[in-house]
Design a protein around this motif. Structure first.
Motif, PDB file in Angstrom:
ATOM      1  N   ASP A  89       0.827  -1.212   0.000  1.00 34.08           N
ATOM      2  CA  ASP A  89       0.000   0.000   0.000  1.00 34.08           C
ATOM      3  C   ASP A  89       0.859   1.258   0.000  1.00 34.08           C
ATOM      4  O   ASP A  89       0.551   2.221  -0.704  1.00 34.08           O
ATOM      5  CB  ASP A  89      -0.939   0.008   1.207  1.00 34.08           C
ATOM      6  CG  ASP A  89      -2.047  -1.036   1.108  1.00 34.08           C
ATOM      7  OD1 ASP A  89      -2.313  -1.535  -0.016  1.00 34.08           O
ATOM      8  OD2 ASP A  89      -2.641  -1.354   2.159  1.00 34.08           O
ATOM      9  N   VAL A  90       1.928   1.247   0.765  1.00 36.56           N
ATOM     10  CA  VAL A  90       2.844   2.398   0.795  1.00 36.56           C
ATOM     11  C   VAL A  90       3.477   2.579  -0.583  1.00 36.56           C
ATOM     12  O   VAL A  90       3.526   3.691  -1.115  1.00 36.56           O
ATOM     13  CB  VAL A  90       3.929   2.209   1.887  1.00 36.56           C
ATOM     14  CG1 VAL A  90       5.006   3.274   1.786  1.00 36.56           C
ATOM     15  CG2 VAL A  90       3.294   2.210   3.274  1.00 36.56           C
ATOM     16  N   PHE A  91       3.955   1.482  -1.169  1.00 33.66           N
ATOM     17  CA  PHE A  91       4.534   1.539  -2.512  1.00 33.66           C
ATOM     18  C   PHE A  91       3.510   2.044  -3.517  1.00 33.66           C
ATOM     19  O   PHE A  91       3.787   2.947  -4.310  1.00 33.66           O
ATOM     20  CB  PHE A  91       5.042   0.154  -2.929  1.00 33.66           C
ATOM     21  CG  PHE A  91       5.347   0.049  -4.385  1.00 33.66           C
ATOM     22  CD1 PHE A  91       6.514   0.593  -4.912  1.00 33.66           C
ATOM     23  CD2 PHE A  91       4.453  -0.575  -5.254  1.00 33.66           C
ATOM     24  CE1 PHE A  91       6.787   0.513  -6.268  1.00 33.66           C
ATOM     25  CE2 PHE A  91       4.720  -0.666  -6.608  1.00 33.66           C
ATOM     26  CZ  PHE A  91       5.895  -0.113  -7.116  1.00 33.66           C
ATOM     27  N   GLU A 143       0.939  -6.007  -7.266  1.00 37.60           N
ATOM     28  CA  GLU A 143       0.925  -6.615  -5.927  1.00 37.60           C
ATOM     29  C   GLU A 143       1.550  -8.008  -5.963  1.00 37.60           C
ATOM     30  O   GLU A 143       2.311  -8.379  -5.062  1.00 37.60           O
ATOM     31  CB  GLU A 143      -0.494  -6.670  -5.384  1.00 37.60           C
ATOM     32  CG  GLU A 143      -0.551  -7.051  -3.931  1.00 37.60           C
ATOM     33  CD  GLU A 143      -1.905  -6.793  -3.301  1.00 37.60           C
ATOM     34  OE1 GLU A 143      -1.979  -6.860  -2.069  1.00 37.60           O
ATOM     35  OE2 GLU A 143      -2.880  -6.512  -4.022  1.00 37.60           O
ATOM     36  N   LYS A 144       1.269  -8.755  -7.003  1.00 37.68           N
ATOM     37  CA  LYS A 144       1.852 -10.089  -7.141  1.00 37.68           C
ATOM     38  C   LYS A 144       3.376  -9.999  -7.254  1.00 37.68           C
ATOM     39  O   LYS A 144       4.106 -10.744  -6.581  1.00 37.68           O
ATOM     40  CB  LYS A 144       1.272 -10.779  -8.373  1.00 37.68           C
ATOM     41  CG  LYS A 144       1.759 -12.188  -8.578  1.00 37.68           C
ATOM     42  CD  LYS A 144       1.092 -12.817  -9.785  1.00 37.68           C
ATOM     43  CE  LYS A 144       1.631 -14.220 -10.016  1.00 37.68           C
ATOM     44  NZ  LYS A 144       1.008 -14.851 -11.186  1.00 37.68           N
ATOM     45  N   ALA A 145       3.882  -9.080  -8.073  1.00 37.27           N
ATOM     46  CA  ALA A 145       5.331  -8.901  -8.237  1.00 37.27           C
ATOM     47  C   ALA A 145       5.964  -8.427  -6.930  1.00 37.27           C
ATOM     48  O   ALA A 145       7.048  -8.874  -6.554  1.00 37.27           O
ATOM     49  CB  ALA A 145       5.616  -7.903  -9.358  1.00 37.27           C
ATOM     50  N   PHE A 146       5.269  -7.542  -6.229  1.00 39.51           N
ATOM     51  CA  PHE A 146       5.770  -7.009  -4.961  1.00 39.51           C
ATOM     52  C   PHE A 146       5.909  -8.123  -3.930  1.00 39.51           C
ATOM     53  O   PHE A 146       6.931  -8.249  -3.265  1.00 39.51           O
ATOM     54  CB  PHE A 146       4.811  -5.929  -4.461  1.00 39.51           C
ATOM     55  CG  PHE A 146       5.312  -5.151  -3.275  1.00 39.51           C
ATOM     56  CD1 PHE A 146       6.075  -4.019  -3.451  1.00 39.51           C
ATOM     57  CD2 PHE A 146       5.008  -5.554  -1.986  1.00 39.51           C
ATOM     58  CE1 PHE A 146       6.520  -3.291  -2.359  1.00 39.51           C
ATOM     59  CE2 PHE A 146       5.450  -4.842  -0.890  1.00 39.51           C
ATOM     60  CZ  PHE A 146       6.218  -3.703  -1.078  1.00 39.51           C
ATOM     61  N   LYS A 147       4.893  -8.942  -3.818  1.00 44.22           N
ATOM     62  CA  LYS A 147       4.931 -10.033  -2.843  1.00 44.22           C
ATOM     63  C   LYS A 147       5.981 -11.082  -3.204  1.00 44.22           C
ATOM     64  O   LYS A 147       6.540 -11.736  -2.331  1.00 44.22           O
ATOM     65  CB  LYS A 147       3.554 -10.671  -2.700  1.00 44.22           C
ATOM     66  CG  LYS A 147       2.591  -9.773  -1.947  1.00 44.22           C
ATOM     67  CD  LYS A 147       1.236 -10.394  -1.791  1.00 44.22           C
ATOM     68  CE  LYS A 147       0.319  -9.479  -0.997  1.00 44.22           C
ATOM     69  NZ  LYS A 147      -1.018 -10.024  -0.841  1.00 44.22           N
ATOM     70  N   LYS A 152      -2.799  -2.981 -10.847  1.00 44.31           N
ATOM     71  CA  LYS A 152      -2.563  -3.134  -9.406  1.00 44.31           C
ATOM     72  C   LYS A 152      -2.390  -4.593  -8.999  1.00 44.31           C
ATOM     73  O   LYS A 152      -1.506  -4.914  -8.196  1.00 44.31           O
ATOM     74  CB  LYS A 152      -3.698  -2.493  -8.606  1.00 44.31           C
ATOM     75  CG  LYS A 152      -3.424  -2.472  -7.116  1.00 44.31           C
ATOM     76  CD  LYS A 152      -4.476  -1.693  -6.357  1.00 44.31           C
ATOM     77  CE  LYS A 152      -4.128  -1.633  -4.878  1.00 44.31           C
ATOM     78  NZ  LYS A 152      -5.116  -0.843  -4.127  1.00 44.31           N
ATOM     79  N   GLY A 153      -3.198  -5.478  -9.551  1.00 46.18           N
ATOM     80  CA  GLY A 153      -3.085  -6.895  -9.197  1.00 46.18           C
ATOM     81  C   GLY A 153      -1.732  -7.471  -9.564  1.00 46.18           C
ATOM     82  O   GLY A 153      -1.097  -8.171  -8.773  1.00 46.18           O
TER      83      GLY A 153
END
Length: 75
Positions: free
Chosen positions: A16-18, A32-36, A28-29
């Motif tokens: 969320d901060v990113f 978020e997947k790449a971030f995780k 966004k999906g």
């Protein structure tokens, strides 16, 4: 492999901060997947945020109303 329940919210909060800092708001999906997948530490997240601040000022990111800003998932 799923993160333990006690750890998973940390990555959600960090994402969320990113997401709020990143200037391009699409995919966004996938972002978020790449971030995780990279599981950034607090220190790495801070480096990412610092890099976003610098890159927001670059000619490439400012040209044509941000047309050349990479998607968050591929950045």
């Amino acid at each position: 492999m799923d993160l333990p329940e006690t750890v998973a919210p940390v990555y959600g909060e960090r994402f969320d901060v990113f997401w709020n800092a990143y200037p391009r708001k699409n995919g966004k999906g996938a972002a978020e997947k790449a971030f995780k997948k990279i599981k950034p530490s607090g220190e790495l997240l801070q480096k990412m945020l610092d890099a976003i601040v610098v890159q927001k000022q670059s000619d490439q990111w400012r040209r044509d109303n941000g047309q050349y800003i990479p998607t968050p998932a591929t950045w």
